[in-house]
Design an enzyme around this catalytic site. Structure first.
Site, PDB file in Angstrom:
ATOM      1  N   ASN A 169      -8.538  -0.565 -17.303  1.00 53.48           N
ATOM      2  CA  ASN A 169      -8.909   0.478 -16.340  1.00 53.48           C
ATOM      3  C   ASN A 169     -10.387   0.332 -16.028  1.00 53.48           C
ATOM      4  O   ASN A 169     -11.239   0.685 -16.850  1.00 53.48           O
ATOM      5  CB  ASN A 169      -8.612   1.860 -16.952  1.00 53.48           C
ATOM      6  N   TRP A 170     -10.677  -0.181 -14.853  1.00 50.39           N
ATOM      7  CA  TRP A 170     -12.079  -0.448 -14.499  1.00 50.39           C
ATOM      8  C   TRP A 170     -12.840   0.826 -14.143  1.00 50.39           C
ATOM      9  O   TRP A 170     -14.061   0.787 -13.963  1.00 50.39           O
ATOM     10  CB  TRP A 170     -12.147  -1.416 -13.318  1.00 50.39           C
ATOM     11  N   LYS A 171     -12.135   1.920 -13.981  1.00 51.99           N
ATOM     12  CA  LYS A 171     -12.762   3.182 -13.556  1.00 51.99           C
ATOM     13  C   LYS A 171     -13.582   2.930 -12.279  1.00 51.99           C
ATOM     14  O   LYS A 171     -13.179   2.096 -11.477  1.00 51.99           O
ATOM     15  CB  LYS A 171     -13.569   3.799 -14.706  1.00 51.99           C
ATOM     16  N   HIS A 214      -5.037  10.605 -16.035  1.00 52.57           N
ATOM     17  CA  HIS A 214      -6.122  10.206 -16.949  1.00 52.57           C
ATOM     18  C   HIS A 214      -6.954  11.443 -17.285  1.00 52.57           C
ATOM     19  O   HIS A 214      -7.143  12.323 -16.434  1.00 52.57           O
ATOM     20  CB  HIS A 214      -6.992   9.140 -16.286  1.00 52.57           C
ATOM     21  N   GLU A 247      -9.981  11.921 -17.405  1.00 46.78           N
ATOM     22  CA  GLU A 247     -11.118  12.154 -16.492  1.00 46.78           C
ATOM     23  C   GLU A 247     -10.643  12.860 -15.215  1.00 46.78           C
ATOM     24  O   GLU A 247     -11.380  13.643 -14.625  1.00 46.78           O
ATOM     25  CB  GLU A 247     -11.819  10.815 -16.183  1.00 46.78           C
ATOM     26  N   GLU A 280      -4.530   8.865 -25.201  1.00 46.14           N
ATOM     27  CA  GLU A 280      -5.983   8.670 -25.178  1.00 46.14           C
ATOM     28  C   GLU A 280      -6.668   9.931 -25.678  1.00 46.14           C
ATOM     29  O   GLU A 280      -6.866  10.886 -24.905  1.00 46.14           O
ATOM     30  CB  GLU A 280      -6.461   8.403 -23.746  1.00 46.14           C
ATOM     31  N   GLY A 305     -14.847   6.160 -24.223  1.00 48.33           N
ATOM     32  CA  GLY A 305     -16.204   5.777 -23.831  1.00 48.33           C
ATOM     33  C   GLY A 305     -17.261   6.196 -24.835  1.00 48.33           C
ATOM     34  O   GLY A 305     -18.452   6.174 -24.532  1.00 48.33           O
ATOM     35  N   SER A 350     -12.066   3.477 -26.585  1.00 44.04           N
ATOM     36  CA  SER A 350     -12.971   2.552 -27.274  1.00 44.04           C
ATOM     37  C   SER A 350     -12.261   1.357 -27.913  1.00 44.04           C
ATOM     38  O   SER A 350     -12.658   0.885 -28.983  1.00 44.04           O
ATOM     39  CB  SER A 350     -13.810   3.309 -28.312  1.00 44.04           C
ATOM     40  N   GLY A 360     -10.944   0.653 -21.281  1.00 42.37           N
ATOM     41  CA  GLY A 360     -11.944   0.966 -20.268  1.00 42.37           C
ATOM     42  C   GLY A 360     -13.080  -0.044 -20.302  1.00 42.37           C
ATOM     43  O   GLY A 360     -12.978  -1.149 -19.771  1.00 42.37           O
ATOM     44  N   GLY A 361     -14.164   0.313 -20.981  1.00 46.55           N
ATOM     45  CA  GLY A 361     -15.386  -0.499 -20.994  1.00 46.55           C
ATOM     46  C   GLY A 361     -15.154  -1.978 -21.288  1.00 46.55           C
ATOM     47  O   GLY A 361     -15.729  -2.850 -20.616  1.00 46.55           O
TER      48      GLY A 361
HETATM   49  O1  LIG Z   1      -8.604   4.336 -19.445  1.00 44.07           O
HETATM   50  C1  LIG Z   1      -9.291   3.934 -20.383  1.00 44.07           C
HETATM   51  C2  LIG Z   1      -9.848   4.833 -21.334  1.00 44.07           C
HETATM   52  O2  LIG Z   1     -10.347   5.987 -20.771  1.00 44.07           O
HETATM   53  C3  LIG Z   1     -10.669   4.249 -22.419  1.00 44.07           C
HETATM   54  O3  LIG Z   1     -11.975   3.965 -22.015  1.00 44.07           O
HETATM   55  P1  LIG Z   1     -12.935   3.202 -23.046  1.00 44.07           P
HETATM   56  O4  LIG Z   1     -12.186   1.981 -23.513  1.00 44.07           O
HETATM   57  O5  LIG Z   1     -14.158   2.862 -22.263  1.00 44.07           O
HETATM   58  O6  LIG Z   1     -13.167   4.154 -24.172  1.00 44.07           O
END
Ligand SMILES: O=C[C@H](O)COP(=O)(O)O
Length: 261
Positions: A10-12, A100, A102, A172, A178, A218, A239-240
């Site tokens: 997920n690149w956000k 999600h 967010e 999640e 994050g 994470s 994510g990151g």
């Molecule tokens: O969609 C992915 C998640 O929100 C996890 O994000 P993260 O791997 O940066 O903690």
């Protein structure tokens, strides 16, 4: 039942369409075809990147798939700024993230909206990745299992067993997203197994045994082996770590059972 692990990046709100092309090419270069027998890999870029990603994936016959981070509950009409599942399907998208945390927290998405969006995805032949997860205060009060199973039921109840079989669920914990504060593999297993039990209640044991439940929060190449090694964790929503080609490819290779690329 053997479930093929799924690693979803997920690149956000990161990467413009030019950066997206470069990242997909680098991931594909770093992750040779042999891994794709053992792991499904998808990237979830911003909407504005999807056409470019499609062109690279189709043009170079890449084995990874792609999808989106959100979908409208509606199919067409006066919904300014929204994106229809029909458009995503036309672009060859496979997955779409729904609910999600967010979006739940910043855009007021309720379980009811999440359910409508999951339905919209299924209507257009897309696989929804339905996210659930508890905030820190719920984890600290010890009510996380009940919170997540309730969110699962509220977000999915009303889908037929046949529809539920097509859904991917992502657990999640909000406090792990994050933050670098990853849940332990045991924490992930505890909630993922409870979610599977909830799906069994909604749709029967066979469906529950077949659907994929991911962990997100994470995840990196350092912790993915332990997490996906748990019986009820079938992959990761990343994510990151999905924004760095080598790190993401390594993470996918580990989820495939190795060897490292
Ligand atoms: O969609 C992915 C998640 O929100 C996890 O994000 P993260 O791997 O940066 O903690």
């Amino acid at each position: 039942m053997a479930r093929t692990p799924l690693i979803a990046g997920n690149w956000k709100m990161n990467m413009n369409h030019l950066e997206a092309i470069a990242l997909v090419q680098k991931i594909a270069f770093a992750l040779p075809a042999k891994y794709f027998d053992k792991v499904d890999v998808t990237v979830l870029p911003p909407f504005t990147d999807i056409r470019s990603v499609q062109t690279v994936v189709d043009g170079d016959k890449l084995l990874l798939t792609y999808g989106a981070q959100d979908i409208s509950a509606h199919d067409s009409g006066a919904y300014t700024g929204e994106i229809s599942g029909a458009f995503l399907a036309k672009l060859g998208a496979t997955f779409v993230v729904v609910g999600h945390s967010e979006r739940r927290s910043m855009h007021g998405e309720t379980d009811e909206i999440v359910f409508s969006k999951a339905n919209a995805a299924l209507r257009h032949g897309l696989t929804p990745i339905v996210c659930v997860g508890e905030p820190l205060e719920v984890r600290e009060s010890g009510d996380h299992v009940e919170f997540c199973t309730q969110q699962t039921a509220n977000s999915l109840n009303g889908l037929s067993a046949e529809e539920l079989a097509k859904v991917v669920i992502a657990y999640e914990p909000v406090w792990a997203i994050g933050t670098g504060r990853v849940a332990s593999a045991e924490d992930a297993q505890e909630v993922c197994s409870a979610i599977r039990a909830e799906v069994a209640t909604l749709a029967g044991t066979d469906i529950a045994e077949g659907i994929r439940i991911l962990y997100g929060g994470s995840v990196s190449s350092k912790n993915v082996a332990e997490i996906v090694g748990k019986a009820d964790v079938d992959g990761a929503l990343v994510g990151g770590a999905s924004l760095k080609a080598d790190e993401f490819a390594t993470l996918c290779a580990i989820a495939a059972g190795g060897p490292l690329p």
